[in-house]
Design a protein around this motif. Structure first.
Motif, PDB file in Angstrom:
ATOM      1  N   VAL A  21      -9.815  23.323 -15.343  1.00  0.00           N
ATOM      2  CA  VAL A  21      -8.630  24.031 -14.848  1.00  0.00           C
ATOM      3  C   VAL A  21      -8.602  23.999 -13.323  1.00  0.00           C
ATOM      4  CG1 VAL A  21      -7.689  26.374 -14.577  1.00  0.00           C
ATOM      5  CG2 VAL A  21      -8.255  25.522 -16.848  1.00  0.00           C
ATOM      6  N   ALA A  25      -5.858  21.944 -11.110  1.00  0.00           N
ATOM      7  CA  ALA A  25      -5.045  22.638 -10.099  1.00  0.00           C
ATOM      8  C   ALA A  25      -5.253  21.992  -8.735  1.00  0.00           C
ATOM      9  CB  ALA A  25      -5.406  24.120 -10.048  1.00  0.00           C
ATOM     10  N   GLY A  28      -3.240  18.963  -8.410  1.00  0.00           N
ATOM     11  CA  GLY A  28      -1.809  19.190  -8.553  1.00  0.00           C
ATOM     12  C   GLY A  28      -1.271  18.946  -9.950  1.00  0.00           C
ATOM     13  N   SER A  29      -2.156  18.772 -10.926  1.00  0.00           N
ATOM     14  CA  SER A  29      -1.716  18.543 -12.303  1.00  0.00           C
ATOM     15  C   SER A  29      -1.427  19.842 -13.052  1.00  0.00           C
ATOM     16  CB  SER A  29      -2.798  17.773 -13.076  1.00  0.00           C
ATOM     17  OG  SER A  29      -3.062  16.546 -12.456  1.00  0.00           O
ATOM     18  N   LEU A  30      -1.895  20.934 -12.514  1.00  0.00           N
ATOM     19  CA  LEU A  30      -1.724  22.232 -13.152  1.00  0.00           C
ATOM     20  C   LEU A  30      -1.267  23.218 -12.074  1.00  0.00           C
ATOM     21  CD1 LEU A  30      -2.366  23.530 -16.002  1.00  0.00           C
ATOM     22  CD2 LEU A  30      -4.486  24.304 -14.979  1.00  0.00           C
ATOM     23  N   PRO A  31      -0.232  23.992 -12.348  1.00  0.00           N
ATOM     24  CA  PRO A  31       0.208  24.969 -11.349  1.00  0.00           C
ATOM     25  C   PRO A  31      -0.910  25.941 -10.973  1.00  0.00           C
ATOM     26  CG  PRO A  31       1.821  24.791 -13.122  1.00  0.00           C
ATOM     27  CD  PRO A  31       0.603  24.020 -13.554  1.00  0.00           C
ATOM     28  N   ILE A  32      -0.995  26.258  -9.697  1.00  0.00           N
ATOM     29  CA  ILE A  32      -2.029  27.170  -9.188  1.00  0.00           C
ATOM     30  C   ILE A  32      -1.959  28.520  -9.905  1.00  0.00           C
ATOM     31  CG2 ILE A  32      -2.809  28.437  -7.134  1.00  0.00           C
ATOM     32  CD1 ILE A  32      -3.444  25.566  -6.803  1.00  0.00           C
ATOM     33  N   ALA A  35      -3.635  28.246 -13.248  1.00  0.00           N
ATOM     34  CA  ALA A  35      -5.088  28.173 -13.070  1.00  0.00           C
ATOM     35  C   ALA A  35      -5.657  29.553 -12.733  1.00  0.00           C
ATOM     36  CB  ALA A  35      -5.433  27.166 -11.980  1.00  0.00           C
ATOM     37  N   VAL A 115       3.469  22.895 -19.005  1.00  0.00           N
ATOM     38  CA  VAL A 115       3.246  21.915 -17.937  1.00  0.00           C
ATOM     39  C   VAL A 115       3.715  20.514 -18.265  1.00  0.00           C
ATOM     40  CG1 VAL A 115       1.300  23.211 -17.005  1.00  0.00           C
ATOM     41  CG2 VAL A 115       0.866  21.374 -18.634  1.00  0.00           C
TER      42      VAL A 115
END
Length: 117
Positions: A21, A25, A28-32, A35, A115
């Protein structure tokens, strides 16, 4: 020798999920915010399992399983896995584990839906 569910490396799997996670993040593949939710809820879940184990040992009022499952389904399941192994708590209770893994699947499906472009 048969592989038992109680010997599943929960802490490694939960810690690996949290590392993934953070990495996702960072790339940039997962929103902060998502995460941060996983990290925060994992901490809450870990503390809930720790408190429940302490209550069980002291014969005090326990944390309802529905509360544990709710926090796990919202994203706290990685912390729950670490706590389950560290405290040897809720690992052998099959009905609990079945519902726990269902909450993990539901959470991952919801996160994927959020996502996916």
């Amino acid at each position: 020798m048969a592989y038992s569910a109680a010997r599943f490396p929960r802490a490694a799997f939960g810690g690996g999920a949290l590392a993934g996670v953070v990495a996702a993040a960072g790339f940039g593949s997962l929103p902060i915010l998502l995460a941060a939710g996983y990290l925060g809820l994992s901490a809450v879940s870990y503390l809930m399992y720790r408190a429940d184990k302490a209550a069980a040992r002291a014969s005090r009022r326990r944390t309802p399983e529905t509360s544990l499952h709710l926090v796990d389904m919202l994203g706290g399941w990685p912390g729950a896995l670490v706590a389950q192994q560290q405290f040897r708590h809720k690992t052998a209770k099959q009905p609990f584990q079945t519902l726990f893994w269902l909450t993990v699947i539901l959470n991952l499906a919801a996160a994927g839906w959020l996502v996916w472009p």
